[in-house]
Scaffold this motif. Structure first.
Motif, PDB file in Angstrom:
ATOM      1  N   THR A 137       0.848  -1.190   0.000  1.00 31.41           N
ATOM      2  CA  THR A 137       0.000   0.000   0.000  1.00 31.41           C
ATOM      3  C   THR A 137       0.883   1.239   0.000  1.00 31.41           C
ATOM      4  O   THR A 137       1.996   1.220   0.529  1.00 31.41           O
ATOM      5  N   THR A 138       0.375   2.318  -0.603  1.00 33.55           N
ATOM      6  CA  THR A 138       1.154   3.553  -0.683  1.00 33.55           C
ATOM      7  C   THR A 138       0.356   4.721  -0.133  1.00 33.55           C
ATOM      8  O   THR A 138      -0.875   4.747  -0.204  1.00 33.55           O
ATOM      9  N   THR A 139       1.083   5.684   0.419  1.00 36.54           N
ATOM     10  CA  THR A 139       0.513   6.918   0.945  1.00 36.54           C
ATOM     11  C   THR A 139       1.283   8.087   0.344  1.00 36.54           C
ATOM     12  O   THR A 139       2.518   8.084   0.362  1.00 36.54           O
ATOM     13  N   VAL A 140       0.575   9.062  -0.176  1.00 34.16           N
ATOM     14  CA  VAL A 140       1.239  10.211  -0.794  1.00 34.16           C
ATOM     15  C   VAL A 140       1.909  11.063   0.281  1.00 34.16           C
ATOM     16  O   VAL A 140       1.302  11.410   1.294  1.00 34.16           O
ATOM     17  N   LEU A 141       3.183  11.376   0.049  1.00 28.85           N
ATOM     18  CA  LEU A 141       3.926  12.273   0.933  1.00 28.85           C
ATOM     19  C   LEU A 141       3.872  13.711   0.441  1.00 28.85           C
ATOM     20  O   LEU A 141       3.575  14.635   1.198  1.00 28.85           O
ATOM     21  N   THR A 158       5.044  12.535  -7.933  1.00 33.62           N
ATOM     22  CA  THR A 158       4.458  12.303  -6.621  1.00 33.62           C
ATOM     23  C   THR A 158       5.371  11.378  -5.821  1.00 33.62           C
ATOM     24  O   THR A 158       5.749  10.300  -6.302  1.00 33.62           O
ATOM     25  N   GLN A 189       5.835   9.000  -2.562  1.00 33.08           N
ATOM     26  CA  GLN A 189       4.933   8.208  -1.728  1.00 33.08           C
ATOM     27  C   GLN A 189       5.719   7.297  -0.786  1.00 33.08           C
ATOM     28  O   GLN A 189       6.888   6.996  -1.028  1.00 33.08           O
ATOM     29  N   ARG A 225       6.777   6.364   8.860  1.00 35.57           N
ATOM     30  CA  ARG A 225       5.905   7.019   7.885  1.00 35.57           C
ATOM     31  C   ARG A 225       5.403   8.362   8.424  1.00 35.57           C
ATOM     32  O   ARG A 225       5.394   9.361   7.697  1.00 35.57           O
ATOM     33  N   HIS A 266       6.170  12.247   6.936  1.00 32.66           N
ATOM     34  CA  HIS A 266       5.204  13.317   6.677  1.00 32.66           C
ATOM     35  C   HIS A 266       5.655  14.625   7.362  1.00 32.66           C
ATOM     36  O   HIS A 266       5.544  15.712   6.789  1.00 32.66           O
TER      37      HIS A 266
END
Length: 305
Positions: free
Chosen positions: A170-174, A278, A280, A295, A299
């Protein structure tokens, strides 16, 4: 030991713990009381252990027992095994609690200039027992390592052609990472605030990509209606900056790399809005607590522009 005399893991650990306890207390009765066994159960288990060990491990005395030479040899190994198991259990406990253990972290090159080091510094201050093992590589390689469980977390980007699929990741945008152009301070356009790429059509361009796949520079130049006059292949950022400072070419530079740009160069924005990627954070399906904390630190470390 193997075959008929092989030990099951559960019985082996239990038997070694019993051996050590009997040796410490000096009697079957005292060992039984400490371990909440009956005295007869201790006698039977020690007899079974002696059978598997090939001989007596304790001398039976009028009052209590003491180790035989064979018993002393096995006792020495038993203490070592139980100590290692205890330390392993502690290490797993702190690992799953996010308090310690190894954390394998990956990132692409420019994320290692400031973004990831800043986050790792904060993680180390908060969780000094977490030991980080860091690797650098392109996004596709980092995602493969996450799938293979050789990485616990990775900083990746969708440049140049989007994020490849990776099962269970899974990825999360930084953040959005704008691509800028780096110029020598003496360059005729160094004083501009924003440049149109067509103003740089006569420049030599520094880039590291090889092969037939179009790069972001190729795509941007095509949108601007020209082909780069000359491409100079330089793999490392330090080399690109050196060539640029000598007036031998210009280069696209991610804004994440801005802290590494020497004073002899300037960064300028380009008018093409597509020159952006982007960044991530990628995690496996079941992330470690320390990876989740990193993580959050990532951020916090994103530069505010």
């Amino acid at each position: 030991m193997s075959g008929r005399n092989g030990w099951s893991t559960v019985f082996e650990v239990d038997a070694l713990r019993l051996l050590v306890t009997v040796a410490e207390t000096g009697s079957f009765t005292a060992a039984a009381a400490r371990l909440s066994y009956t005295q007869s159960a201790v006698s039977r288990r020690i007899a079974t252990l002696e059978q598997r060990a090939g001989g007596a491990l304790f001398e039976r005395l009028p009052r209590g027992v003491r180790l035989t030479p064979a018993g002393r040899a096995l006792h020495r190994h038993a203490v070592e095994v139980l100590d290692r198991l205890s330390r392993a259990g502690h290490e797993l406990a702190v690992l799953h609690a996010g308090q310690g253990g190894l954390l394998h972290v990956g990132a692409f090159a420019t994320a290692n200039i400031s973004l990831l080091p800043t986050a790792l510094r904060a993680l180390e201050d908060a969780r000094p027992q977490v030991e980080v093992v860091a690797v650098e590589g392109p996004t596709d390689a980092l995602l493969r390592r996450l799938v293979d469980a050789t990485l616990d977390i990775a900083v990746v980007s969708d440049y140049p052609s989007g994020l490849p699929s990776a099962d269970g990741v899974t990825t999360t945008v930084l953040c959005e990472d704008e691509l800028l152009v780096v110029l020598p301070r003496a360059h005729r356009l160094a004083g501009a605030t924003t440049l149109d790429l067509r103003e740089l059509r006569d420049e030599a361009w520094l880039q590291s990509a090889y092969g037939d796949r179009p790069t972001m520079l190729d795509d941007a130049c095509a949108r601007a209606g020209f082909t780069p006059r000359k491409i100079i292949r330089i793999a490392e950022w330090a080399g690109k900056f050196g060539y640029a400072a000598a007036g031998l070419g210009v280069a696209l530079v991610p804004s994440l790399a801005a802290p590494a740009v020497p004073d002899s160069l300037v960064l300028r924005r380009l008018s093409d809005p597509a020159l952006c990627r982007t960044v991530q954070v990628a995690l496996p399906a079941t992330p470690l607590p320390a990876a989740l904390e990193l993580r959050a630190r990532l951020h916090d470390a994103v530069p505010h522009r």
